[in-house]
Write an enzyme that holds these catalytic residues in place. Structure first.
Site, PDB file in Angstrom:
ATOM      1  N   HIS A 202     -10.660  -0.001  -0.446  1.00 14.91           N
ATOM      2  CA  HIS A 202     -11.113   0.461   0.860  1.00 14.91           C
ATOM      3  C   HIS A 202      -9.863   0.802   1.674  1.00 14.91           C
ATOM      4  O   HIS A 202      -8.778   0.299   1.394  1.00 14.91           O
ATOM      5  CB  HIS A 202     -11.913  -0.659   1.544  1.00 14.91           C
ATOM      6  CG  HIS A 202     -12.672  -0.203   2.745  1.00 14.91           C
ATOM      7  ND1 HIS A 202     -12.085  -0.067   3.979  1.00 14.91           N
ATOM      8  CD2 HIS A 202     -13.965   0.146   2.901  1.00 14.91           C
ATOM      9  CE1 HIS A 202     -12.990   0.346   4.850  1.00 14.91           C
ATOM     10  NE2 HIS A 202     -14.137   0.490   4.224  1.00 14.91           N
ATOM     11  N   TYR A 203     -10.009   1.633   2.692  1.00 17.44           N
ATOM     12  CA  TYR A 203      -8.843   1.999   3.499  1.00 17.44           C
ATOM     13  C   TYR A 203      -8.375   0.860   4.402  1.00 17.44           C
ATOM     14  O   TYR A 203      -7.270   0.884   4.930  1.00 17.44           O
ATOM     15  CB  TYR A 203      -9.101   3.264   4.332  1.00 17.44           C
ATOM     16  CG  TYR A 203     -10.213   3.131   5.346  1.00 17.44           C
ATOM     17  CD1 TYR A 203      -9.987   2.564   6.593  1.00 17.44           C
ATOM     18  CD2 TYR A 203     -11.504   3.571   5.050  1.00 17.44           C
ATOM     19  CE1 TYR A 203     -11.001   2.442   7.525  1.00 17.44           C
ATOM     20  CE2 TYR A 203     -12.529   3.458   5.968  1.00 17.44           C
ATOM     21  CZ  TYR A 203     -12.277   2.892   7.204  1.00 17.44           C
ATOM     22  OH  TYR A 203     -13.289   2.765   8.114  1.00 17.44           O
ATOM     23  N   ARG A 204      -9.192  -0.168   4.570  1.00 18.94           N
ATOM     24  CA  ARG A 204      -8.806  -1.295   5.425  1.00 18.94           C
ATOM     25  C   ARG A 204      -7.907  -2.272   4.673  1.00 18.94           C
ATOM     26  O   ARG A 204      -7.957  -2.382   3.455  1.00 18.94           O
ATOM     27  CB  ARG A 204     -10.040  -2.037   5.925  1.00 18.94           C
ATOM     28  CG  ARG A 204     -10.826  -1.246   6.929  1.00 18.94           C
ATOM     29  CD  ARG A 204     -11.904  -2.091   7.595  1.00 18.94           C
ATOM     30  NE  ARG A 204     -12.574  -1.293   8.589  1.00 18.94           N
ATOM     31  CZ  ARG A 204     -13.870  -1.001   8.568  1.00 18.94           C
ATOM     32  NH1 ARG A 204     -14.643  -1.454   7.594  1.00 18.94           N
ATOM     33  NH2 ARG A 204     -14.393  -0.266   9.522  1.00 18.94           N
TER      34      ARG A 204
ATOM     35  N   ARG B  75       0.833  -1.208   0.000  1.00 17.41           N
ATOM     36  CA  ARG B  75       0.000   0.000   0.000  1.00 17.41           C
ATOM     37  C   ARG B  75       0.870   1.263   0.000  1.00 17.41           C
ATOM     38  O   ARG B  75       0.535   2.241  -0.668  1.00 17.41           O
ATOM     39  CB  ARG B  75      -0.961   0.009   1.194  1.00 17.41           C
ATOM     40  CG  ARG B  75      -1.976   1.158   1.113  1.00 17.41           C
ATOM     41  CD  ARG B  75      -2.936   1.187   2.286  1.00 17.41           C
ATOM     42  NE  ARG B  75      -3.995   0.226   2.219  1.00 17.41           N
ATOM     43  CZ  ARG B  75      -5.174   0.399   1.617  1.00 17.41           C
ATOM     44  NH1 ARG B  75      -5.435   1.507   0.962  1.00 17.41           N
ATOM     45  NH2 ARG B  75      -6.084  -0.539   1.650  1.00 17.41           N
TER      46      ARG B  75
END
Length: 181
Positions: free
Chosen positions: A128-130, A113
């Site tokens: 998604h940020y997860r 990431r």
């Protein structure tokens, strides 16, 4: 295949080092699974061209590992840029998941990431940020159930597609033996 919010996108990158401010992405691939970890689709494995100056700056571990696998030679011969790879992977994701529906899945995925945020920001923004990080279960299992952790066999090929398949296999193992789902 239609988009499904329950699909998971698994990712792995090979890089020239660990620092996204100076190192670059040299290989990337994705696999789509359903929520039960059944493989639905594989992206092409994208080898990204990097100039010799970047490749020459790799440390010995990276030169040795990526040299033995043949990746360095593939990188030199590739005509795919980071921007082109980003667009191809974005189009692949759009076929399988809506924007911001899937966590980024993989092993020690925060490192991928970081590189994606630096070098492929549009792709990173589609996730998604997860994160769904197999290494979290690995670390918990080593501490809470070390006898189960010993059952995980790592081949560590350091090739994007092989590493993703290994991560999915490892997650299946933890699901069955550690989480008992």
């Amino acid at each position: 295949m239609a988009q499904d919010t329950n699909n998971l996108i698994w990712l792995d990158m090979e890089m020239t080092g660990l620092n996204p401010d100076q190192d670059r992405i040299i290989e990337v691939a994705m696999i789509v699974t359903d929520s039960n970890l059944n493989v639905l689709a594989e992206s092409p494995v994208l080898v990204i061209h990097q100039p010799d100056a970047i490749l020459d700056g790799m440390d010995d571990w990276n030169k040795n590992t990526h040299g033995k696998s043949g990746l360095i030679e593939k990188v030199k011969n590739s005509t795919v840029s980071e921007a082109e790879a980003e667009q191809l992977l974005l189009e692949f994701m759009m076929q399988h998941v809506p924007e911001r529906a899937t966590p980024m899945c993989g092993n020690t995925i925060h490192q991928d990431r970081r590189f994606m945020a630096r070098w492929m920001p549009k792709l990173e923004a589609y996730f998604h940020y997860r994160n769904l990080d197999v290494s979290t279960l690995k670390e918990l299992c080593k501490r809470w159930r070390p006898e189960i952790a010993k059952g995980v066999v790592k081949r560590g090929k350091h090739e994007a597609l092989a590493d993703i398949l290994e991560s999915i296999e490892e997650m299946r193992y933890y699901r069955e033996h550690f989480l008992k789902v």
